[in-house]
Design an enzyme around this catalytic site. Structure first.
Site, PDB file in Angstrom:
ATOM      1  N   HIS A  38      -2.449  -2.427  -9.774  1.00  0.00           N
ATOM      2  CA  HIS A  38      -3.442  -1.830  -8.897  1.00  0.00           C
ATOM      3  C   HIS A  38      -4.678  -2.708  -8.878  1.00  0.00           C
ATOM      4  O   HIS A  38      -5.047  -3.271  -9.900  1.00  0.00           O
ATOM      5  CB  HIS A  38      -3.807  -0.411  -9.365  1.00  0.00           C
ATOM      6  N   ASP A  41       2.624   5.341  -6.936  1.00  0.00           N
ATOM      7  CA  ASP A  41       3.869   5.261  -6.178  1.00  0.00           C
ATOM      8  C   ASP A  41       5.109   5.103  -7.043  1.00  0.00           C
ATOM      9  O   ASP A  41       6.227   5.190  -6.542  1.00  0.00           O
ATOM     10  CB  ASP A  41       3.801   4.083  -5.192  1.00  0.00           C
ATOM     11  N   HIS A  90       0.873  -1.188   0.000  1.00  0.00           N
ATOM     12  CA  HIS A  90       0.000   0.000   0.000  1.00  0.00           C
ATOM     13  C   HIS A  90       0.907   1.234   0.000  1.00  0.00           C
ATOM     14  O   HIS A  90       1.743   1.395  -0.892  1.00  0.00           O
ATOM     15  CB  HIS A  90      -0.933  -0.118   1.213  1.00  0.00           C
TER      16      HIS A  90
END
Ligand code: CMC
Length: 437
Positions: free
Chosen positions: A321, A377, A282
Site C-alpha cells: 500500500h 483487497d 487500485h
C-alpha cells in the site's frame, strides 16, 4: 505567509521548528519557508528564481507520493501506525457498530446522524433506488460479456444526461439531490449489470429491505415473492461497504476531485472515479487476487509463486500500500468478517492458499524489507466469492462502498475556497524548437 529571502527576513522570524531554510547554490541566496501542517507551500518554492527570466522552481513528484494537494476534514490515515478514521472515529469501532448509510451521512455531513436524521436519510435513499426505464434499455445495449465495471462506469456517466440540473453544482439543494441519487442508484445499476451479463430479468428494488439487503435482493431474487437476505451475509457485506467507504486522496478519489475541479457535474466526476478504481493496482486488485489464487491452485505451489514475485516477474496482488507501512487496519477487520461468512457459506478452499501466501510473505525478507502487508483487497475477494459474487463484480462492490466517500470529497473540494482547477506542471523532455524543411 510568503517566502522571505534571508536578507529581507522579518524582524521576528518564525521559530526554528516551523521553518525550513534553503540555500540556492545557483545564486548563493538563502530562503526561509514556513512549514505548516508538515508541508511547505509549493507556490512559495516556485517564487525562487535564479535569474529574472527563470520560470521559478517546481517540484517533480510522479504519483504525488510527497504532495498534499488538498486540505480535508473527512478521513485520517496514519500509515505507520495502521490507523484509519472517518471524521475522527476509528474504522474498527464504525465497522462494529454502524450501518453503511449512517457512515455515508457521517462522511458527508461531518457528524453521526441522530436517529431522526438517519431515519429521514434512509427514507430518502430508499425512495431513489429505482432507475429510469431508459437506463435499463441503455444497459440492455451492452454485450452479454461486458465487464460490469464498464457498464457501471458508462451508466453512471449517462445519468448526467437524465438529470441536467446536476450541472448546478453551486446550488446546495441540487448537489444534495444528486448525492442521494448516486448513493441510491449505484446498487441498482450494479445488480442490473450483473443480471444483464447472465441473462436474468432485472429484479427491482424492494423498499422493505435495508440498503445492503436490497442490493442482495436485486442480485439474487428469482421466483420467490419476497427475497430475504441471510442476516449474517447482509451484515458482512455492509461491513465491507463501510471499510471501503472512504480512503482520503487515493487514485479514484483524486480523480473525482480533479474532474470536479473543472466544475463538471457529479455523475461525470464519479464515472471518472469508477474508471480509476477499475485498474488492477487500485479497486481492480480484489479481482486480480482471486485470479492469482486460482492460478496458484494449491498450497504447495505457494513458495514457487513467492519466488516469481521476488524475481520481479509478478506482483503479489492484495499486498502493499502507498500509505500503510505496518498493516492495513481494514484487512484486520476483514479477516473477522471472513470467519462470519464462512460459517454460513462453508470455507472457501482458496482461503488456505491465501493464508499460506500471507504466512510466507510476512516472514520473507523481501516483503518485510519492502514493508508489504495484506491490504483490504487480499481477503475481500475470497469473501465475495464465498457469498456467490462472480469475480468481475468485485470492483463493482468496491465502487458501491466508495461512492459516499467520493461524493463527500467532491463536495468538500467544490466548497474549499483554496481549491482551483487541477492543473499539474510538467518537465518538457521533447525536441527543442525545430522547423519543417
Ligand atoms: N508485490 C511485490 N512487490 C511489491 C508489491 C507487491 N504487491 N507492491 C510493491 N512492491 C515493491 C515494488 O516492486 C517496489 O520494489 P523496489 O523498490 O525494489 O523496486 C516497492 O515495493 C515499492 O513499490 P511501488 O510500486 O513504488 O509502491 P507504490 O506505493 O507506488 O504502490 C501499490 C502501491 C498498492 C500500487 C502496490 O503495492 C501494488 O501494486 N500492490 C498490488 C496491487 C494491490 O493490491 N492494490 C490494492 C491497493 S489497496 C486498495 C486500494 O486502495 O485500491
Amino acid at each position: 505567509m510568503t517566502i522571505a529571502e534571508t536578507e529581507r527576513a522579518p524582524k521576528t522570524p518564525a521559530t526554528p521548528a516551523s521553518t525550513l531554510t534553503l540555500r540556492d547554490d545557483r545564486t548563493g541566496k538563502s530562503y526561509t519557508l514556513p512549514i505548516e501542517d508538515g508541508t511547505i507551500n509549493a507556490s512559495e518554492l516556485h517564487k525562487i528564481r535564479a535569474t529574472d527570466d527563470d520560470p521559478g522552481l517546481f517540484t517533480y513528484d510522479p504519483g504525488f507520493t510527497a504532495t498534499a494537494a488538498v486540505k480535508s476534514a473527512i478521513t485520517y490515515i496514519d500509515g505507520d501506525q495502521g490507523i484509519l478514521r472517518y471524521r475522527g472515529y476509528p474504522i474498527e469501532e464504525l465497522a462494529e457498530a454502524s450501518g453503511f448509510l449512517e457512515i455515508a451521512s457521517l462522511l458527508l455531513e461531518g457528524e453521526l446522524p441522530t436517529d431522526q436524521v438517519l431515519a429521514e436519510w434512509r427514507d430518502e435513499i430508499t425512495h431513489h433506488t429505482f432507475i429510469h426505464e431508459n437506463i435499463k434499455k441503455f444497459i440492455d445495449g451492452f454485450r452479454h460479456d461486458a465487464h460490469p465495471m464498464g457498464i457501471l462506469m458508462s451508466t453512471v456517466a449517462a445519468l448526467s444526461t437524465f438529470y441536467p440540473e446536476a450541472k448546478q453544482i453551486g446550488d446546495a439543494d441540487a448537489r444534495r439531490k444528486q448525492i442521494v441519487r448516486l448513493i441510491a442508484k449505484m446498487p441498482t445499476i450494479a445488480a442490473f449489470a450483473y443480471r444483464h451479463a447472465i441473462g436474468l430479468p432485472y429484479a427491482y428494488p424492494d423498499n422493505d429491505l435495508g440498503y445492503t439487503g436490497n442490493f442482495l435482493n436485486m442480485m439474487w431474487k428469482t421466483t420467490e415473492l419476497q427475497y430475504r437476505p441471510d442476516p449474517i451475509l447482509e451484515r458482512a457485506l455492509e461491513v465491507l461497504f463501510i471499510l471501503h467507504a472512504d480512503h482520503e486522496q487515493n487514485c479514484s478519489t483524486s480523480t473525482v476531485r480533479v474532474v470536479g475541479s473543472s466544475r463538471s457535474d457529479p455523475y461525470s466526476a464519479v464515472a471518472a472515479g469508477i474508471g480509476a478504481l477499475y485498474g488492477p493496482l487500485h479497486g481492480g486488485a480484489n479481482e486480480q487476487v482471486l485470479r492469482m489464487l486460482e492460478e496458484i491452485g494449491s498450497v504447495d505451489r505457494v513458495p514457487q509463486h513467492i519466488e516469481r514475485v521476488k524475481k520481479g516477474e509478478l506482483r503479489l496482488m492484495g499486498f502493499g500500500h502507498r500509505i500503510y507501512k505496518s498493516y492495513d487496519p481494514r484487512a484486520k477487520v476483514i479477516k473477522r468478517v471472513a470467519d462470519d461468512v464462512f460459517r454460513v457459506t462453508g470455507r472457501n478452499p482458496l482461503l488456505d492458499i491465501a493464508l499460506e501466501l500471507e504466512r510466507i510473505a510476512l516472514e520473507d525478507e523481501y516483503f518485510v524489507s519492502h514493508k508489504l502487508y495484506p491490504n483490504v483487497d487480499f481477503y475481500s475477494g475470497i469473501i465475495y466469492q464465498a457469498m456467490g459474487f462472480p469475480t468481475e463484480m468485485f470492483p463493482v462492490l468496491f465502487a458501491i462502498g466508495r461512492t459516499p466517500g467520493w461524493l463527500a470529497q467532491w463536495e468538500e473540494g467544490l466548497l474549499d475556497p483554496e481549491q482551483k482547477i487541477a492543473r499539474p506542471r510538467q518537465i518538457y523532455t521533447g525536441p527543442a524548437l525545430r522547423h519543417l524543411e
